[in-house]
Design a protein around this motif. Structure first.
Motif, PDB file in Angstrom:
ATOM      1  N   PRO A 102       0.795  -1.245   0.000  1.00 12.38           N
ATOM      2  CA  PRO A 102       0.000   0.000   0.000  1.00 12.38           C
ATOM      3  C   PRO A 102       0.821   1.286   0.000  1.00 12.38           C
ATOM      4  CG  PRO A 102      -0.982  -1.599   1.477  1.00 12.38           C
ATOM      5  CD  PRO A 102       0.299  -2.191   1.024  1.00 12.38           C
ATOM      6  N   GLY A 103       2.020   1.255   0.518  1.00 15.22           N
ATOM      7  CA  GLY A 103       2.823   2.468   0.571  1.00 15.22           C
ATOM      8  C   GLY A 103       4.170   2.336  -0.111  1.00 15.22           C
ATOM      9  N   TYR A 104       4.294   1.403  -1.062  1.00 16.13           N
ATOM     10  CA  TYR A 104       5.607   1.146  -1.659  1.00 16.13           C
ATOM     11  C   TYR A 104       5.440   0.739  -3.116  1.00 16.13           C
ATOM     12  CZ  TYR A 104      10.295  -0.894  -2.231  1.00 16.13           C
ATOM     13  OH  TYR A 104      11.567  -1.196  -2.660  1.00 16.13           O
ATOM     14  N   SER A 105       6.267   1.309  -3.996  1.00 20.23           N
ATOM     15  CA  SER A 105       6.196   1.000  -5.420  1.00 20.23           C
ATOM     16  C   SER A 105       7.599   0.967  -6.002  1.00 20.23           C
ATOM     17  CB  SER A 105       5.356   2.058  -6.144  1.00 20.23           C
ATOM     18  OG  SER A 105       5.355   1.834  -7.540  1.00 20.23           O
ATOM     19  N   LYS A 106       7.778   0.175  -7.061  1.00 22.91           N
ATOM     20  CA  LYS A 106       9.044   0.100  -7.776  1.00 22.91           C
ATOM     21  C   LYS A 106       8.816   0.471  -9.235  1.00 22.91           C
ATOM     22  CE  LYS A 106      12.317  -2.630  -6.927  1.00 22.91           C
ATOM     23  NZ  LYS A 106      13.245  -3.774  -6.846  1.00 22.91           N
ATOM     24  N   PHE A 107       9.858   1.043  -9.854  1.00 21.02           N
ATOM     25  CA  PHE A 107       9.755   1.458 -11.244  1.00 21.02           C
ATOM     26  C   PHE A 107      11.166   1.622 -11.799  1.00 21.02           C
ATOM     27  CE2 PHE A 107      10.051   5.172  -8.636  1.00 21.02           C
ATOM     28  CZ  PHE A 107      10.781   6.100  -9.351  1.00 21.02           C
ATOM     29  N   ALA A 108      11.256   1.926 -13.083  1.00 23.38           N
ATOM     30  CA  ALA A 108      12.560   2.128 -13.728  1.00 23.38           C
ATOM     31  C   ALA A 108      12.513   3.389 -14.572  1.00 23.38           C
ATOM     32  CB  ALA A 108      12.937   0.923 -14.583  1.00 23.38           C
ATOM     33  N   LEU A 109      13.624   4.132 -14.586  1.00 19.38           N
ATOM     34  CA  LEU A 109      13.795   5.283 -15.460  1.00 19.38           C
ATOM     35  C   LEU A 109      14.771   4.908 -16.563  1.00 19.38           C
ATOM     36  CD1 LEU A 109      14.144   8.266 -12.959  1.00 19.38           C
ATOM     37  CD2 LEU A 109      12.084   7.482 -14.147  1.00 19.38           C
ATOM     38  N   GLU A 110      14.374   5.156 -17.799  1.00 18.27           N
ATOM     39  CA  GLU A 110      15.230   4.844 -18.935  1.00 18.27           C
ATOM     40  C   GLU A 110      15.626   6.147 -19.629  1.00 18.27           C
ATOM     41  OE1 GLU A 110      14.918   2.536 -23.225  1.00 18.27           O
ATOM     42  OE2 GLU A 110      13.812   1.753 -21.501  1.00 18.27           O
ATOM     43  N   PHE A 111      16.930   6.400 -19.672  1.00 16.85           N
ATOM     44  CA  PHE A 111      17.459   7.604 -20.295  1.00 16.85           C
ATOM     45  C   PHE A 111      18.216   7.231 -21.563  1.00 16.85           C
ATOM     46  CE2 PHE A 111      17.381   8.554 -15.724  1.00 16.85           C
ATOM     47  CZ  PHE A 111      16.664   9.743 -15.704  1.00 16.85           C
TER      48      PHE A 111
END
Length: 258
Positions: A118-127
């Motif tokens: 509920p209070g945590y998320s993961k993601f990726a940034l692609e440059f």
């Protein structure tokens, strides 16, 4: 400092308590080369051709959290508001020893937040880095006094990648000065006289040659590579030849890093 830090367009990507970079999934190391060898009929294998470095893709694995789901949503909005501007922006890498290196990067689309709790998320940034190198913040300048018609000087490129962006200033008196990098055989020469009090400025990145503010591109010759000058990583032996002595030459460049 024990942790590597990242900053994009002024946004701290390591904001303790809200979001942070967990891992660099892609982009550290030597970028891919562009180009391929030529196949010659009736010859074994291919004919080698010189390659160029291609663009670089960098992928940062990140997490973002909040005290609850509503707080997480607010943090995601704040993060996206700061990170979502289109175009090229500065990507800063702060090394563990505090050294700063910067590149120009564009954030590619497709930032997806995977809710893990509920209070945590993961993601990726692609440059994507159109220029695949990072550069130091402070330029290095090497000054050389011409005491003979031919002399060799050592230039130290402290980066880990070859540098092609340099500003060469030649102050008279000197006649038809030629600079050759003995490490790779690349050379450039101003064909003409530079009187005492005059200066010729060569920008190897913008491909310009000016004398006292006037365009003198027709007086410049070069060879060994389409680039006017390449300083290899580490020490470079530069041979300087000129028809008159007493002048000075300086080379200013930013060290490049893979």
């Amino acid at each position: 400092m024990s942790k590597e830090l990242w900053v994009y367009n002024g946004l701290q990507l390591s904001s303790r308590g809200k979001w942070d970079v967990e891992e660099v999934l892609e982009g550290i190391g030597v970028p891919k080369h562009r180009g391929s060898d030529i196949q010659i009929p009736f010859h074994n294998g291919n004919r080698w051709i010189k390659k160029r470095f291609d663009t670089r893709k960098m992928v940062l694995s990140m997490w973002i959290k909040g005290e609850n789901k509503e707080d997480l949503d607010e943090n995601i909005d704040s993060f996206l508001q700061a990170i979502g501007k289109s175009g090229l922006h500065t990507l800063r890498r702060v090394m563990r020893n505090g050294e700063i290196r910067e590149a120009q990067a564009e954030l590619l689309g497709g930032v997806n937040f995977a809710i893990r709790s509920p209070g945590y998320s993961k993601f990726a940034l692609e440059f994507e880095l159109a220029d695949p190198f990072f550069y130091g913040l402070n330029p290095l300048t090497e000054s050389i006094s011409l005491t003979s018609s031919s002399q060799t000087e050592t230039i130290n490129n402290t980066g880990t990648a070859p540098t092609t962006k340099a500003i060469i200033t030649m102050n008279g008196p000197m006649d038809s000065p030629k600079i050759t990098n003995l490490e790779n055989g690349i050379w450039l020469q101003y064909q003409g006289s530079i009187n005492s009090g005059e200066s010729v400025i060569v920008n190897t990145n913008d491909y310009t040659c000016t004398k006292e503010g006037e365009n003198y591109i027709a007086a410049l010759a070069h060879g060994g590579d389409p680039r006017w000058l390449i300083l290899e990583a580490g020490y470079n032996q530069l041979e300087i030849e000129a028809g008159a002595t007493g002048g000075t030459a300086s080379i200013e460049f930013y060290p490049a890093y893979f």
